[in-house]
Design a protein around this motif. Structure first.
Motif, PDB file in Angstrom:
ATOM      1  N   PRO A 100       0.803  -1.225   0.000  1.00 44.65           N
ATOM      2  CA  PRO A 100       0.000   0.000   0.000  1.00 44.65           C
ATOM      3  C   PRO A 100       0.837   1.277   0.000  1.00 44.65           C
ATOM      4  O   PRO A 100       1.900   1.348   0.619  1.00 44.65           O
ATOM      5  N   CYS A 101       0.313   2.294  -0.675  1.00 42.39           N
ATOM      6  CA  CYS A 101       0.924   3.616  -0.630  1.00 42.39           C
ATOM      7  C   CYS A 101       0.682   4.230   0.746  1.00 42.39           C
ATOM      8  O   CYS A 101      -0.023   3.661   1.590  1.00 42.39           O
ATOM      9  N   THR A 102       1.250   5.406   0.979  1.00 47.12           N
ATOM     10  CA  THR A 102       1.109   6.052   2.288  1.00 47.12           C
ATOM     11  C   THR A 102      -0.343   6.353   2.620  1.00 47.12           C
ATOM     12  O   THR A 102      -0.767   6.202   3.774  1.00 47.12           O
ATOM     13  N   MET A 103      -1.122   6.769   1.630  1.00 49.60           N
ATOM     14  CA  MET A 103      -2.536   7.039   1.874  1.00 49.60           C
ATOM     15  C   MET A 103      -3.264   5.767   2.290  1.00 49.60           C
ATOM     16  O   MET A 103      -4.052   5.769   3.251  1.00 49.60           O
TER      17      MET A 103
ATOM     18  N   ASP B  53      13.410   5.818   2.993  1.00 44.77           N
ATOM     19  CA  ASP B  53      13.878   4.982   1.903  1.00 44.77           C
ATOM     20  C   ASP B  53      12.984   3.745   1.799  1.00 44.77           C
ATOM     21  O   ASP B  53      12.186   3.472   2.709  1.00 44.77           O
ATOM     22  N   PRO B  54      13.089   2.977   0.701  1.00 46.56           N
ATOM     23  CA  PRO B  54      12.281   1.751   0.589  1.00 46.56           C
ATOM     24  C   PRO B  54      12.420   0.877   1.827  1.00 46.56           C
ATOM     25  O   PRO B  54      13.529   0.665   2.335  1.00 46.56           O
ATOM     26  N   GLY B  55      11.281   0.401   2.332  1.00 47.90           N
ATOM     27  CA  GLY B  55      11.280  -0.430   3.525  1.00 47.90           C
ATOM     28  C   GLY B  55      11.429   0.351   4.815  1.00 47.90           C
ATOM     29  O   GLY B  55      11.630  -0.241   5.881  1.00 47.90           O
ATOM     30  N   GLY B  56      11.310   1.683   4.744  1.00 43.68           N
ATOM     31  CA  GLY B  56      11.580   2.513   5.910  1.00 43.68           C
ATOM     32  C   GLY B  56      10.481   2.605   6.937  1.00 43.68           C
ATOM     33  O   GLY B  56      10.690   3.126   8.029  1.00 43.68           O
ATOM     34  N   TYR B  57       9.280   2.117   6.607  1.00 48.44           N
ATOM     35  CA  TYR B  57       8.211   2.147   7.604  1.00 48.44           C
ATOM     36  C   TYR B  57       8.165   0.812   8.350  1.00 48.44           C
ATOM     37  O   TYR B  57       8.708  -0.199   7.900  1.00 48.44           O
ATOM     38  N   GLN B  58       7.516   0.812   9.493  1.00 47.37           N
ATOM     39  CA  GLN B  58       7.469  -0.369  10.354  1.00 47.37           C
ATOM     40  C   GLN B  58       6.357  -1.305   9.907  1.00 47.37           C
ATOM     41  O   GLN B  58       5.175  -0.950   9.985  1.00 47.37           O
ATOM     42  N   ARG B  59       6.717  -2.505   9.477  1.00 48.14           N
ATOM     43  CA  ARG B  59       5.691  -3.457   9.050  1.00 48.14           C
ATOM     44  C   ARG B  59       5.061  -4.196  10.231  1.00 48.14           C
ATOM     45  O   ARG B  59       4.048  -4.863  10.069  1.00 48.14           O
ATOM     46  N   ARG B  60       5.630  -4.046  11.401  1.00 44.00           N
ATOM     47  CA  ARG B  60       5.014  -4.512  12.646  1.00 44.00           C
ATOM     48  C   ARG B  60       4.970  -3.324  13.584  1.00 44.00           C
ATOM     49  O   ARG B  60       6.010  -2.731  13.900  1.00 44.00           O
ATOM     50  N   ASN B  61       3.775  -2.949  14.009  1.00 44.03           N
ATOM     51  CA  ASN B  61       3.636  -1.776  14.855  1.00 44.03           C
ATOM     52  C   ASN B  61       2.403  -1.933  15.744  1.00 44.03           C
ATOM     53  O   ASN B  61       1.766  -2.988  15.746  1.00 44.03           O
ATOM     54  N   ASP B  62       2.064  -0.907  16.497  1.00 42.45           N
ATOM     55  CA  ASP B  62       0.941  -0.999  17.437  1.00 42.45           C
ATOM     56  C   ASP B  62      -0.407  -1.128  16.746  1.00 42.45           C
ATOM     57  O   ASP B  62      -1.400  -1.485  17.402  1.00 42.45           O
ATOM     58  N   TYR B  63      -0.479  -0.813  15.441  1.00 41.37           N
ATOM     59  CA  TYR B  63      -1.755  -0.828  14.731  1.00 41.37           C
ATOM     60  C   TYR B  63      -1.981  -2.112  13.929  1.00 41.37           C
ATOM     61  O   TYR B  63      -3.087  -2.643  13.906  1.00 41.37           O
ATOM     62  N   TRP B  64      -0.934  -2.576  13.240  1.00 44.85           N
ATOM     63  CA  TRP B  64      -1.100  -3.751  12.396  1.00 44.85           C
ATOM     64  C   TRP B  64       0.236  -4.435  12.155  1.00 44.85           C
ATOM     65  O   TRP B  64       1.299  -3.850  12.357  1.00 44.85           O
ATOM     66  N   ASN B  65       0.138  -5.683  11.719  1.00 49.46           N
ATOM     67  CA  ASN B  65       1.280  -6.454  11.252  1.00 49.46           C
ATOM     68  C   ASN B  65       1.098  -6.728   9.764  1.00 49.46           C
ATOM     69  O   ASN B  65      -0.007  -7.076   9.332  1.00 49.46           O
ATOM     70  N   ALA B  66       2.172  -6.559   9.001  1.00 51.69           N
ATOM     71  CA  ALA B  66       2.112  -6.787   7.563  1.00 51.69           C
ATOM     72  C   ALA B  66       3.023  -7.942   7.172  1.00 51.69           C
ATOM     73  O   ALA B  66       4.127  -8.077   7.697  1.00 51.69           O
TER      74      ALA B  66
ATOM     75  N   LEU C  97       6.972   4.997  -3.696  1.00 56.67           N
ATOM     76  CA  LEU C  97       8.305   5.204  -3.127  1.00 56.67           C
ATOM     77  C   LEU C  97       8.717   6.673  -3.184  1.00 56.67           C
ATOM     78  O   LEU C  97       9.398   7.166  -2.277  1.00 56.67           O
ATOM     79  N   LYS C  98       8.310   7.381  -4.219  1.00 59.09           N
ATOM     80  CA  LYS C  98       8.670   8.796  -4.318  1.00 59.09           C
ATOM     81  C   LYS C  98       8.000   9.603  -3.213  1.00 59.09           C
ATOM     82  O   LYS C  98       8.623  10.482  -2.603  1.00 59.09           O
ATOM     83  N   ILE C  99       6.727   9.318  -2.924  1.00 60.47           N
ATOM     84  CA  ILE C  99       6.030  10.019  -1.837  1.00 60.47           C
ATOM     85  C   ILE C  99       6.665   9.683  -0.494  1.00 60.47           C
ATOM     86  O   ILE C  99       6.865  10.567   0.352  1.00 60.47           O
ATOM     87  N   LEU C 100       6.975   8.414  -0.273  1.00 62.38           N
ATOM     88  CA  LEU C 100       7.645   8.035   0.974  1.00 62.38           C
ATOM     89  C   LEU C 100       8.935   8.834   1.161  1.00 62.38           C
ATOM     90  O   LEU C 100       9.238   9.288   2.270  1.00 62.38           O
ATOM     91  N   LYS C 101       9.678   9.023   0.086  1.00 61.45           N
ATOM     92  CA  LYS C 101      10.957   9.726   0.185  1.00 61.45           C
ATOM     93  C   LYS C 101      10.762  11.237   0.286  1.00 61.45           C
ATOM     94  O   LYS C 101      11.346  11.896   1.157  1.00 61.45           O
ATOM     95  N   GLU C 102       9.945  11.810  -0.588  1.00 66.53           N
ATOM     96  CA  GLU C 102       9.801  13.255  -0.654  1.00 66.53           C
ATOM     97  C   GLU C 102       9.049  13.830   0.544  1.00 66.53           C
ATOM     98  O   GLU C 102       9.382  14.906   1.039  1.00 66.53           O
TER      99      GLU C 102
END
Length: 206
Positions: A100-103, A145-158, A135-140
């Motif tokens: 998924p994108c950031t939105m 960088d790619p993979g920079g968000y947490q795929r396991r966090n307090d809200y969900w696991n991916a 990826l451009k939105i994540l960076k800008e």
């Protein structure tokens, strides 16, 4: 109410692949023919992996109707309409064809889903499908960088579908991998069709 997934990874891999093959792809073929991107999503019951609802990208109607947000919209429309066939988010698996994108990450969070599974990565979207915006939105915007968000966090696991397949029973993996490769080939074809038609599109980020 949040529930654990009640099927093992072999059954889960089967369910996720079937959801793409039988529910998302038929919608996406029509969506691409109408000028939309190739992204789709579905929700499945955690109890048995059965598909509850599937949708596809509908940016030609509204540029924020990505596969995930369009699915969440339709899910809540049906629930508001009194449908008793749609369990609450805590009882559902959220499947996305593409990471998924950031939105859409935010939409999944705000909608109360505690998981998602993706078939293609952000890098696939950029490199294989010529759609670099995630990826451009994540960076800008977020300097990630790619993979920079947490795929396991307090809200969900991916998890990726590939990871689920790799954890399936060994005697089923060859079959599951073959199905995944066939899905990739179909998305390659749909991507080529989208790229050929997008020049005249009114979608802001084509």
């Amino acid at each position: 109410m949040t529930k654990r997934i009640g099927i093992d990874d072999t059954q889960l891999a089967e369910a996720l692949l079937s959801a793409i093959e039988d529910h998302i792809l038929p919608l996406t073929r029509k969506g691409v023919a109408a000028g939309n991107k190739i992204f789709g999503a579905a929700v499945l019951r955690k109890s048995d992996g059965s598909v509850v609802l599937a949708e596809t990208n509908n940016e030609t109607e509204n540029p924020i109707w990505h596969g995930e947000t369009h699915l969440i919209k339709r899910y809540h429309e049906k629930r508001a309409g009194g449908s008793d066939e749609l369990p609450p988010p805590g009882e559902l698996i959220f499947l996305t064809t593409h990471e998924p994108c950031t939105m859409c990450l935010s939409a999944i969070t705000w909608a109360g889903f505690d998981n998602f599974f993706d078939f293609f990565t952000h890098e696939d979207s950029r490199d294989s499908f010529a759609i670099p915006h995630d990826l451009k939105i994540l960076k800008e915007v977020f300097t990630l960088d790619p993979g920079g968000y947490q795929r396991r966090n307090d809200y969900w696991n991916a998890r990726s579908v590939a990871d689920v397949i790799s954890s399936a029973d060994e005697d089923r993996q060859a079959e599951l991998i073959a199905r995944a490769e066939a899905i990739r080939a179909e998305y390659d074809r749909l991507s080529a069709a989208y790229q050929d038609s997008k020049a005249g599109s009114s979608i802001p980020l084509r």
